[in-house]
Design a protein around this motif. Structure first.
Motif, PDB file in Angstrom:
ATOM      1  N   LEU A  39       7.965  -5.580   2.485  1.00 58.56           N
ATOM      2  CA  LEU A  39       6.930  -5.293   1.494  1.00 58.56           C
ATOM      3  C   LEU A  39       6.758  -6.474   0.556  1.00 58.56           C
ATOM      4  O   LEU A  39       7.715  -7.218   0.287  1.00 58.56           O
ATOM      5  N   TRP A  84      -1.243   2.144  -6.031  1.00 58.46           N
ATOM      6  CA  TRP A  84      -0.143   1.188  -6.092  1.00 58.46           C
ATOM      7  C   TRP A  84       0.998   1.638  -5.182  1.00 58.46           C
ATOM      8  O   TRP A  84       1.216   2.836  -4.985  1.00 58.46           O
ATOM      9  N   GLU A  85       1.707   0.649  -4.636  1.00 61.66           N
ATOM     10  CA  GLU A  85       3.013   0.912  -4.056  1.00 61.66           C
ATOM     11  C   GLU A  85       3.969   1.098  -5.232  1.00 61.66           C
ATOM     12  O   GLU A  85       3.959   0.292  -6.171  1.00 61.66           O
ATOM     13  N   ALA A 122       2.395  -3.787  -6.190  1.00 60.70           N
ATOM     14  CA  ALA A 122       3.630  -3.004  -6.194  1.00 60.70           C
ATOM     15  C   ALA A 122       4.234  -3.016  -7.589  1.00 60.70           C
ATOM     16  O   ALA A 122       4.261  -4.040  -8.267  1.00 60.70           O
ATOM     17  N   PRO A 143       7.494  -6.880  -5.864  1.00 60.99           N
ATOM     18  CA  PRO A 143       6.782  -6.262  -6.994  1.00 60.99           C
ATOM     19  C   PRO A 143       6.249  -7.291  -7.978  1.00 60.99           C
ATOM     20  O   PRO A 143       6.883  -8.300  -8.262  1.00 60.99           O
ATOM     21  N   ARG A 189       1.257   4.715   2.377  1.00 61.15           N
ATOM     22  CA  ARG A 189       1.791   3.915   1.270  1.00 61.15           C
ATOM     23  C   ARG A 189       3.303   3.953   1.289  1.00 61.15           C
ATOM     24  O   ARG A 189       3.936   4.714   2.034  1.00 61.15           O
TER      25      ARG A 189
END
Length: 239
Positions: free
Chosen positions: A79, A26-27, A3, A82, A53
């Motif tokens: 989630l 990628w997220e 992420a 990141p 996604r």
């Protein structure tokens, strides 16, 4: 799935970066301030292409220190946190040193330097490691004062890049990209961009794809930290 969060992701270079990383599985968390419609439209298009996604929208006024301090609280709890931050958002206002008032100075430094610092610091505290990248400017190599506060804020961000790379290693890698003429500023056209680029040794503008590839290299190469890559057709060589 990794992420990434990109500031200023609704327009220009930030938007291109969001699409670039989405294309590479990628997220992507998209920060925006006043460009809510553009950000929502971008997320809608990305979700149509990649329905499984996630593309969280992260609104924040980077000129508001309190809002910046709460920025990471917006990240969805379901989630993975990141592992990459790209500080792309900036404000770019013309004024010489003599013309720079306190309001302009504060605005440039808050958005271009202080907000990136707080976002990096908080990611360092909350995350487990990864990569941070700051979009700088080839102007960091010269003393031209047509955009004095802007240039000084980017010079400060360049030094922060090196300092953070040393202090936060080995968990975090921190790098910067200093682009030259990539996109014409608002109100200007491609002819203006070409004229500016002709002053650089390679005498050509930087293709947007070339800048994106430079970012990709620094984000993904695990042996590189503390580097500033000048993606500027050699403009930094002549100051």
């Amino acid at each position: 799935m990794p992420a990434i969060v990109i500031t200023g992701a609704a327009k220009r270079v930030g938007k291109a970066l969001a699409e670039f990383f989405a294309d590479r599985d990628w997220e992507v968390g998209l920060h925006y301030n006043r460009s809510g419609k553009e950000a929502e439209d971008l997320v809608r298009r990305l979700q149509q292409r990649f329905p499984h996604r996630h593309f969280p929208l992260l609104p924040c006024d980077l000129s508001d220190p309190e809002a910046v301090a709460r920025f990471w609280d917006q990240w969805p709890g379901d989630l993975a946190f990141p592992e990459v931050l790209v500080n792309s958002a900036s404000v770019f206002e013309p004024a010489s040193l003599a013309e720079t008032d306190q309001d302009l100075w504060r605005r440039q430094f808050q958005v271009n330097f202080e907000a990136p610092f707080v976002l990096m610091q908080e990611l360092h505290k909350r995350g487990s490691g990864g990569s941070m990248l700051n979009i700088l400017d080839t102007r960091i190599t010269n003393a031209q004062s047509s955009h004095a506060a802007y240039s000084l804020s980017k010079k400060a961000l360049a030094e922060l890049t090196r300092m953070a790379a040393l202090e936060w290693a080995p968990a975090w890698r921190v790098n910067g990209v200093a682009p030259g003429p990539v996109l014409p500023p608002p109100g200007k056209d491609a002819a203006y961009l070409q004229k500016v680029a002709e002053a650089a040794p390679l005498q050509r503008p930087v293709a947007l794809e070339e800048l994106l590839e430079a970012v990709w290299f620094l984000v993904t190469n695990r042996a590189v930290t503390g580097q500033i890559v000048f993606c500027d057709s050699g403009a930094h060589l002549i100051g």
